[in-house]
Scaffold this active site. Sequence first.
Site, PDB file in Angstrom:
ATOM      1  N   LYS A   1       0.843  -1.196   0.000  1.00 54.67           N
ATOM      2  CA  LYS A   1       0.000   0.000   0.000  1.00 54.67           C
ATOM      3  C   LYS A   1       0.880   1.249   0.000  1.00 54.67           C
ATOM      4  CE  LYS A   1      -3.883   2.150   2.499  1.00 54.67           C
ATOM      5  NZ  LYS A   1      -4.797   2.044   3.658  1.00 54.67           N
TER       6      LYS A   1
ATOM      7  N   SER B   1     -10.186  -0.405   6.929  1.00 58.75           N
ATOM      8  CA  SER B   1      -9.605  -0.231   5.596  1.00 58.75           C
ATOM      9  C   SER B   1      -8.874  -1.444   5.041  1.00 58.75           C
ATOM     10  CB  SER B   1      -8.648   0.972   5.593  1.00 58.75           C
ATOM     11  OG  SER B   1      -9.373   2.171   5.691  1.00 58.75           O
TER      12      SER B   1
ATOM     13  N   SER C   1      -9.730   2.151   2.764  1.00 59.69           N
ATOM     14  CA  SER C   1      -8.852   2.919   1.893  1.00 59.69           C
ATOM     15  C   SER C   1      -7.824   2.066   1.142  1.00 59.69           C
ATOM     16  CB  SER C   1      -8.082   3.962   2.722  1.00 59.69           C
ATOM     17  OG  SER C   1      -7.254   3.331   3.686  1.00 59.69           O
TER      18      SER C   1
END
Length: 499
Positions: free
Chosen positions: A80, A179, A155
């Site tokens: 990420k 998330s 997210s």
Amino acid sequence: MNDLLKDATVTSLLAKLEAREVSSEELVRAYVDRAGALGRLNVYAHLDADRALERARAIDADRAAGRPVGPLGGVPVAIKDVLCVEGEPTTCGSRMLRDFRPPYDATAIVKLREAGAVLFGKTNMDEFAMGSSTESSFHGPTLNPWDETRIPGGSSGGSAAAVAADLAPASLGTDTGGSIRQPASFCGVVGLKPTYGRVSRYGLIAFASSLDQIGPFTHDLADAALLLKVISGRDERDATSVDRPVPDYSASLDRKPESLRIGVAREFFTEGLDPEVESAVREAIRVYEKAGARIKEVSLPHSGYGIPVYYIVAPAECSSNLARYDGTIFGHRAEDWSPRYPGEEDLHPLVRMMMASRAEGFGAEVKRRIMLGTFALSAGYADQYYNQALKVRRLIRDDFDAAFQDVDVIVGPTSPTPAFELGGRSDDLLSMYLSDIYTVTANLAGIPGLSVPCGQTKTGLPIGLQLLAPAFAEESLLRAARVFERETDWHLRRPAIGS
């Protein structure tokens, strides 16, 4: 799809690498080719193929020479874009950090390198991890591989979509209020949020420091157990990481619990829950019952306050953490900071530069949360909002502690709905925030949570089952989830996505 990647998992690829059926370089090339063919999904914010291939060749040379290559030797893992990787763009999906290249690795990245992983790309995300859809990214939205008209969740949507679309066999994401678990549910993969303190946050660009936690996305629980073992452990550079032994999650995964007490939280089955999601989760509970688990209804009476508490605590911490990005030392600097509004001409030029830089560098959602958090912490309001929220946060943790006296894990839906359409909630922020209604309480309480695939809608969208366990009980959590995984095949299903 390259036959090498079809139905691939970390453990299956490791077996092929160890048997010399494939080299790490060949494997990485196959993923690079697939990433190019499926670029429309916008999964990767940055992918340095040359660097990944160089790393793969080095691991192949070590394996050929008989040198140790680590438990992940040669397997690609996507990252990420909120975790610092030395020399690689780390933007947090924001214009504010579009030119930032960290001079160091996050601890989780160091651990992956030591385990022999090939770091494979930085995945797209909601800006500064603030969102539930991966639509607020400076790099544009990521598409859901199961239905490209829908969002992948957020997210960590890029990390979830990368695994779902076979663009990486595993990835790392972060979970501040759901998330990891929510996008795992929307993309039909496994997503694990460890206990707060289990994994070092050093090198994780902070959103809300008391809530953020790093965890893996994988296709199955065997891979999740392996990744969790690799990234866990005490880190002297992170005062919030906990000095506790890290179990061998893989070794105990298939040891069926002698008895399993499943708690079903009545507050997770209320108004707003999609009927197809409820049906799939109820069926999952019946699977547990048939497998010999004892089912008991439990109550988490303060869970209804989870969203309002979260949207005071998280923005307050975000307001503090993002104050450093003002164009002086950190972050984007505006080129033009001439007065724009009446009265600005009286401000010092440095103040105007900071104002212009933050206005240009941050997106709408980040600005919204900064303002909300700043207000909650402001003089005269902190006692009314922030301090009250902390008291309710303690009550939420107490609810879990009480429930876990009678059950081993608590199950329920991961999200109240399947993946929604792109842009479908852009003008309905409350509906967007309620996507995390079942997940935020685990972050507020600091306990581990896991989402596993448990069904699909009539239109073929994945549905996730959430399991929650006491703090530092990831071993029990994984074993409980494995009971369900053994009895079903939802984790084996992958989207029919063409290149």
